[in-house]
Design a protein around this motif. Structure first.
Motif, PDB file in Angstrom:
ATOM      1  N   MET A 105      -1.377   7.987  -3.251  1.00 51.85           N
ATOM      2  CA  MET A 105      -1.579   6.547  -3.414  1.00 51.85           C
ATOM      3  C   MET A 105      -0.850   6.024  -4.651  1.00 51.85           C
ATOM      4  O   MET A 105      -0.350   4.895  -4.650  1.00 51.85           O
ATOM      5  N   ILE A 106      -0.779   6.840  -5.700  1.00 54.89           N
ATOM      6  CA  ILE A 106      -0.069   6.426  -6.915  1.00 54.89           C
ATOM      7  C   ILE A 106       1.421   6.249  -6.629  1.00 54.89           C
ATOM      8  O   ILE A 106       2.035   5.247  -7.022  1.00 54.89           O
ATOM      9  N   ILE A 107       2.022   7.225  -5.930  1.00 54.06           N
ATOM     10  CA  ILE A 107       3.436   7.094  -5.554  1.00 54.06           C
ATOM     11  C   ILE A 107       3.640   5.884  -4.643  1.00 54.06           C
ATOM     12  O   ILE A 107       4.580   5.098  -4.809  1.00 54.06           O
ATOM     13  N   PHE A 108       2.752   5.735  -3.675  1.00 57.59           N
ATOM     14  CA  PHE A 108       2.830   4.628  -2.721  1.00 57.59           C
ATOM     15  C   PHE A 108       2.821   3.282  -3.444  1.00 57.59           C
ATOM     16  O   PHE A 108       3.652   2.411  -3.172  1.00 57.59           O
ATOM     17  N   PRO A 152       4.571  19.002  10.307  1.00 56.07           N
ATOM     18  CA  PRO A 152       4.810  19.851   9.125  1.00 56.07           C
ATOM     19  C   PRO A 152       6.195  19.687   8.519  1.00 56.07           C
ATOM     20  O   PRO A 152       6.397  19.976   7.347  1.00 56.07           O
ATOM     21  N   ALA A 153       7.172  19.227   9.333  1.00 58.56           N
ATOM     22  CA  ALA A 153       8.558  19.151   8.857  1.00 58.56           C
ATOM     23  C   ALA A 153       8.802  17.952   7.944  1.00 58.56           C
ATOM     24  O   ALA A 153       9.829  17.903   7.261  1.00 58.56           O
ATOM     25  N   VAL A 154       7.885  16.980   7.917  1.00 63.39           N
ATOM     26  CA  VAL A 154       8.077  15.792   7.082  1.00 63.39           C
ATOM     27  C   VAL A 154       7.610  16.081   5.663  1.00 63.39           C
ATOM     28  O   VAL A 154       6.430  16.346   5.446  1.00 63.39           O
ATOM     29  N   PRO A 155       8.512  16.045   4.660  1.00 62.62           N
ATOM     30  CA  PRO A 155       8.104  16.307   3.272  1.00 62.62           C
ATOM     31  C   PRO A 155       7.037  15.319   2.809  1.00 62.62           C
ATOM     32  O   PRO A 155       7.074  14.139   3.166  1.00 62.62           O
ATOM     33  N   PHE A 156       6.100  15.798   2.003  1.00 64.88           N
ATOM     34  CA  PHE A 156       4.977  14.974   1.556  1.00 64.88           C
ATOM     35  C   PHE A 156       5.476  13.757   0.782  1.00 64.88           C
ATOM     36  O   PHE A 156       4.963  12.646   0.953  1.00 64.88           O
ATOM     37  N   PHE A 157       6.492  13.942  -0.078  1.00 65.96           N
ATOM     38  CA  PHE A 157       7.020  12.844  -0.876  1.00 65.96           C
ATOM     39  C   PHE A 157       7.611  11.755   0.020  1.00 65.96           C
ATOM     40  O   PHE A 157       7.406  10.559  -0.218  1.00 65.96           O
ATOM     41  N   VAL A 158       8.335  12.156   1.049  1.00 69.73           N
ATOM     42  CA  VAL A 158       8.938  11.199   1.979  1.00 69.73           C
ATOM     43  C   VAL A 158       7.852  10.427   2.727  1.00 69.73           C
ATOM     44  O   VAL A 158       7.949   9.212   2.934  1.00 69.73           O
ATOM     45  N   ALA A 159       6.790  11.140   3.113  1.00 73.32           N
ATOM     46  CA  ALA A 159       5.681  10.494   3.827  1.00 73.32           C
ATOM     47  C   ALA A 159       4.938   9.504   2.943  1.00 73.32           C
ATOM     48  O   ALA A 159       4.224   8.632   3.456  1.00 73.32           O
ATOM     49  N   ASN A 160       5.072   9.624   1.636  1.00 76.88           N
ATOM     50  CA  ASN A 160       4.467   8.663   0.720  1.00 76.88           C
ATOM     51  C   ASN A 160       5.341   7.423   0.546  1.00 76.88           C
ATOM     52  O   ASN A 160       4.826   6.322   0.337  1.00 76.88           O
ATOM     53  N   LEU A 161       6.652   7.604   0.622  1.00 73.02           N
ATOM     54  CA  LEU A 161       7.581   6.508   0.370  1.00 73.02           C
ATOM     55  C   LEU A 161       7.774   5.585   1.576  1.00 73.02           C
ATOM     56  O   LEU A 161       7.780   4.365   1.431  1.00 73.02           O
ATOM     57  N   ILE A 162       7.947   6.172   2.756  1.00 78.02           N
ATOM     58  CA  ILE A 162       8.271   5.371   3.946  1.00 78.02           C
ATOM     59  C   ILE A 162       7.266   4.249   4.183  1.00 78.02           C
ATOM     60  O   ILE A 162       7.653   3.095   4.389  1.00 78.02           O
ATOM     61  N   PRO A 163       5.950   4.530   4.175  1.00 78.84           N
ATOM     62  CA  PRO A 163       4.991   3.435   4.414  1.00 78.84           C
ATOM     63  C   PRO A 163       5.094   2.323   3.370  1.00 78.84           C
ATOM     64  O   PRO A 163       4.903   1.140   3.700  1.00 78.84           O
ATOM     65  N   ALA A 164       5.389   2.692   2.109  1.00 80.09           N
ATOM     66  CA  ALA A 164       5.503   1.679   1.056  1.00 80.09           C
ATOM     67  C   ALA A 164       6.684   0.753   1.296  1.00 80.09           C
ATOM     68  O   ALA A 164       6.648  -0.426   0.925  1.00 80.09           O
ATOM     69  N   LEU A 165       7.729   1.279   1.915  1.00 78.79           N
ATOM     70  CA  LEU A 165       8.957   0.501   2.103  1.00 78.79           C
ATOM     71  C   LEU A 165       8.935  -0.376   3.343  1.00 78.79           C
ATOM     72  O   LEU A 165       9.851  -1.178   3.544  1.00 78.79           O
ATOM     73  N   VAL A 166       7.915  -0.225   4.179  1.00 74.92           N
ATOM     74  CA  VAL A 166       7.842  -1.047   5.400  1.00 74.92           C
ATOM     75  C   VAL A 166       6.592  -1.930   5.417  1.00 74.92           C
ATOM     76  O   VAL A 166       6.218  -2.468   6.455  1.00 74.92           O
ATOM     77  N   GLY A 167       5.934  -2.069   4.269  1.00 75.33           N
ATOM     78  CA  GLY A 167       4.848  -3.034   4.162  1.00 75.33           C
ATOM     79  C   GLY A 167       3.493  -2.585   4.657  1.00 75.33           C
ATOM     80  O   GLY A 167       2.648  -3.414   4.998  1.00 75.33           O
ATOM     81  N   VAL A 168       3.229  -1.284   4.713  1.00 73.26           N
ATOM     82  CA  VAL A 168       1.907  -0.793   5.124  1.00 73.26           C
ATOM     83  C   VAL A 168       0.890  -1.119   4.032  1.00 73.26           C
ATOM     84  O   VAL A 168       1.197  -1.039   2.843  1.00 73.26           O
ATOM     85  N   SER A 169      -0.327  -1.478   4.431  1.00 69.87           N
ATOM     86  CA  SER A 169      -1.368  -1.799   3.456  1.00 69.87           C
ATOM     87  C   SER A 169      -1.888  -0.523   2.800  1.00 69.87           C
ATOM     88  O   SER A 169      -1.828   0.564   3.387  1.00 69.87           O
ATOM     89  N   LEU A 170      -2.420  -0.668   1.592  1.00 65.16           N
ATOM     90  CA  LEU A 170      -2.955   0.480   0.855  1.00 65.16           C
ATOM     91  C   LEU A 170      -4.108   1.120   1.618  1.00 65.16           C
ATOM     92  O   LEU A 170      -4.239   2.355   1.646  1.00 65.16           O
ATOM     93  N   TRP A 171      -4.957   0.312   2.229  1.00 66.91           N
ATOM     94  CA  TRP A 171      -6.108   0.836   2.968  1.00 66.91           C
ATOM     95  C   TRP A 171      -5.659   1.743   4.106  1.00 66.91           C
ATOM     96  O   TRP A 171      -6.153   2.861   4.249  1.00 66.91           O
ATOM     97  N   ARG A 172      -4.716   1.284   4.909  1.00 64.10           N
ATOM     98  CA  ARG A 172      -4.233   2.099   6.021  1.00 64.10           C
ATOM     99  C   ARG A 172      -3.553   3.365   5.533  1.00 64.10           C
ATOM    100  O   ARG A 172      -3.723   4.441   6.106  1.00 64.10           O
TER     101      ARG A 172
END
Length: 240
Positions: A105-108, A152-172
């Motif tokens: 959430m901090i990265i997001f 499993p193939a999606v890096p954790f860091f990438v999975a944190n960034l993508i939602p932030a860049l497309v406007g996903v809410s913090l709750w979701r």
């Protein structure tokens, strides 16, 4: 762009820049300190501290895990194993998953504040393929969020960034992260819970266990379940 606007943009980027800088420094300076060998060498001191200060040990562990994830430092897998080694599958898995979610959430928030809001607004105001991609993500946010966590193939860091860049809410983001990392978190925590025997044999843990059929197939089944709503929507649109 005015001077005030430029300063505001720079301030918004500052948290993300700090995270990236610490991540780069940590990659070179902490690699030997957050390793399986370091855990093996310090296991007796760690278990002794846990036995005499359980609550404090749990709080320190969770705080350290959050920092590791938030700054993308090396050793997240070792931290998960340590959670299992010190606290067992339960509450070790709960500590691991909670700390990983907070760190994510901090990265997001850093990415969303620095880049995500502007990028999402530009994508909403664009035309053509970019707008269609953004709309597709918006229509299937829950499914897409669970997919990037479960695969499993999606890096954790990438999975944190993508939602932030497309406007996903913090709750979701928080809910999908917490629930989506449960399968992998429980698997690695259970590996950590058996580290005592691994240490005694002088071996290293099998970190590829998540790719073994009896583990991977159920996770892929969850991936398929998460992707099902997207597939059904796509088929219904084609029929329409």
């Amino acid at each position: 762009m005015s001077e005030n606007t430029a300063k505001t943009s720079a301030k918004r980027l500052l948290p993300l820049i700090v995270i990236l800088a610490v991540a780069v420094i940590g990659a070179f300076t902490l690699r030997d300190h957050l390793s399986f060998e370091a855990l093996s060498e310090n296991r007796e001191a760690l278990t002794a501290f846990r036995d005499t200060n359980f609550v404090l040990a749990a709080l320190i562990f969770i705080a350290v895990y959050i920092v590791i994830v938030a700054f993308s430092l090396p050793g997240a897998t070792i931290a998960t194993l340590t959670g299992g080694f010190l606290f067992g599958v339960f509450p070790g898995a709960l500590f691991n998953i909670t700390a990983a979610t907070i760190g994510a959430m901090i990265i997001f928030l850093a990415a969303k504040w620095g880049l995500g809001e502007k990028l999402a607004a530009k994508m909403d105001g664009s035309d053509g393929a970019v707008k269609r991609i953004k709309d597709g993500i918006d229509e299937n946010q829950w499914s897409m969020l669970f997919l990037i966590r479960l695969v499993p193939a999606v890096p954790f860091f990438v999975a944190n960034l993508i939602p932030a860049l497309v406007g996903v809410s913090l709750w979701r983001f928080a809910v999908s992260t917490f629930l989506g990392i449960i399968p992998g978190g429980v698997v690695y925590t259970s590996v950590g819970a058996g580290l005592g025997e691994v240490f005694d044999r002088g071996e290293t843990p099998n970190l590829g266990i998540i790719f073994e059929p009896h583990i991977l197939l159920p996770i892929l089944g969850l991936c398929a379940l998460a992707a099902l709503p997207v597939l059904l929507k796509t088929l219904s649109k084609k029929k329409a």
